[in-house]
Scaffold this active site. Sequence first.
Site, PDB file in Angstrom:
ATOM      1  N   ASP A  91      18.128  74.453  22.559  1.00 20.80           N
ATOM      2  CA  ASP A  91      18.679  75.254  23.577  1.00 20.80           C
ATOM      3  C   ASP A  91      20.182  75.687  23.527  1.00 20.80           C
ATOM      4  O   ASP A  91      20.848  76.273  24.475  1.00 20.80           O
ATOM      5  CB  ASP A  91      18.573  74.222  25.207  1.00 20.80           C
ATOM      6  CG  ASP A  91      19.401  72.872  24.785  1.00 20.80           C
ATOM      7  OD1 ASP A  91      19.394  72.512  23.699  1.00 20.80           O
ATOM      8  OD2 ASP A  91      20.066  72.537  25.903  1.00 20.80           O
ATOM      9  N   TYR A 109      28.274  73.802  17.465  1.00 24.12           N
ATOM     10  CA  TYR A 109      28.180  72.725  16.403  1.00 24.12           C
ATOM     11  C   TYR A 109      29.038  73.234  15.021  1.00 24.12           C
ATOM     12  O   TYR A 109      29.119  72.363  14.361  1.00 24.12           O
ATOM     13  CB  TYR A 109      26.465  72.849  15.971  1.00 24.12           C
ATOM     14  CG  TYR A 109      26.074  71.712  17.099  1.00 24.12           C
ATOM     15  CD1 TYR A 109      25.941  70.294  16.650  1.00 24.12           C
ATOM     16  CD2 TYR A 109      25.521  72.183  18.090  1.00 24.12           C
ATOM     17  CE1 TYR A 109      25.038  69.485  17.417  1.00 24.12           C
ATOM     18  CE2 TYR A 109      24.616  71.504  19.086  1.00 24.12           C
ATOM     19  CZ  TYR A 109      24.673  69.950  18.779  1.00 24.12           C
ATOM     20  OH  TYR A 109      24.001  69.128  19.366  1.00 24.12           O
TER      21      TYR A 109
END
Length: 446
Positions: A166, A245
């Site tokens: 997601d 990330y």
Amino acid sequence: MKLTIVGGGGFRVPLVYGALLDRKERLGLSEVVLYDIDDTRQDRIGHVLDGLAEEKGTTLPFRTTTDLVDAVQGADFVFSAIRVGQLEGRVIDEDVPLGMGVLGQETTGPGGICFALRTIPVMTTLAETMAAHAPNAWLINFTNPAGMVTEALQRVLGDKVVGICDSPSGMCRRVAAVMGKDPKALWFDYFGLNHLGWLKDVRDGTGAPLLDELLADETALAKFEEGRLFGGDWLRTLAMLPNEYLYYFYYAADTVNAIRGGGSRGAFLLQQQREFYARNGANPEAALADWRATRHDRERTYMAEARSAAGQDGEHDIEENSGYESEAMAVVDAIVNNTREVLILNTANRSALPFLDERAVVEVPCIVGRSGPVPVAVGEVPAHAASLISTMKDVERTTIEAALTGSEQLAIKALALHPLVPSVNTAREIFDGYRRRLPELAETFA
């Protein structure tokens, strides 16, 4: 239609079940099966699911099992979200590298490699069981590291494995909200691997590029998570918007220092979920309330170490009905009803990223219909991104081979090739540390 959830006692299963309750008629659901190796966790989560059904005033019967063949037999879709070694394993994944000054993050760092080494063999067993007992089923994979696991399982099930996350869609929604536009009316030029992707542009119905204008607007950047996390100067330098990330690559040393000062994410979740599963949840209404309170604490602290390293004191932006369960439902809906919706998924590259081979699993926009996802050609990407993707794909594939063969040599090679690991000797020390503390790894790599 039969749908099986592997990891049926997992904390996020109620999110999936809630989404299924909303779509049961549209999807033609007739049977939902929860499979887990721990029946007590499934029992605890089962009370939460009962609470959700009572609250919504609808029913979707489910049953639980600890027999994998029973769980997948004749299934049309299998959702997988498992954690081999549970959260105790995640703590070790993160702690061992941190002891050597290396970021251990559970999907993008050495911790992701260790997680994959013990997860891929278990997931391969699942894929083989499906091939034997549910040959027409689709495997929708949430199990991390999602891209790496998906590529490993495509060796068994081919394109019937789809990896979801997601994170890309969440970023796209946040960007659209800041622009004051409907995300459905925009095209997002997103590319990369799972937890290693970039948004290189956004286009509206006229085809006009919109991202440069956003990156130049400091006020707008301060309104959403990625803008605050990376800061305008670095985003304008990249001329792209990175997946959150990528903070662990661009600011690795800062993140290590922040974790050392505040504790790892794994340690926080381990304590939190131990308490949740230990409490009595026999009353469905109380079980649901307890789960929601625990989830709120879990979600607000997501990527807290990155925000701390970036000097951000706020909490994670929580979006309701927008997690991986929504991505999974969108994939199932697109396949069942042939909607041809565009979704960012992990699937075989074909020719989406021309510098990778056709079977490399990538994370890119796909048109999804009855035959599954068809990746869209991304075209040329900036050199530094292509270089990092190529390096990490080599790390992923080396890890897959190590996991499937039990080769210590390949496991150390994967660690040594990872950009966050500073030397071969450090890679050897990390692997030895993992093997000492993880019995299942010691058994595989004897």
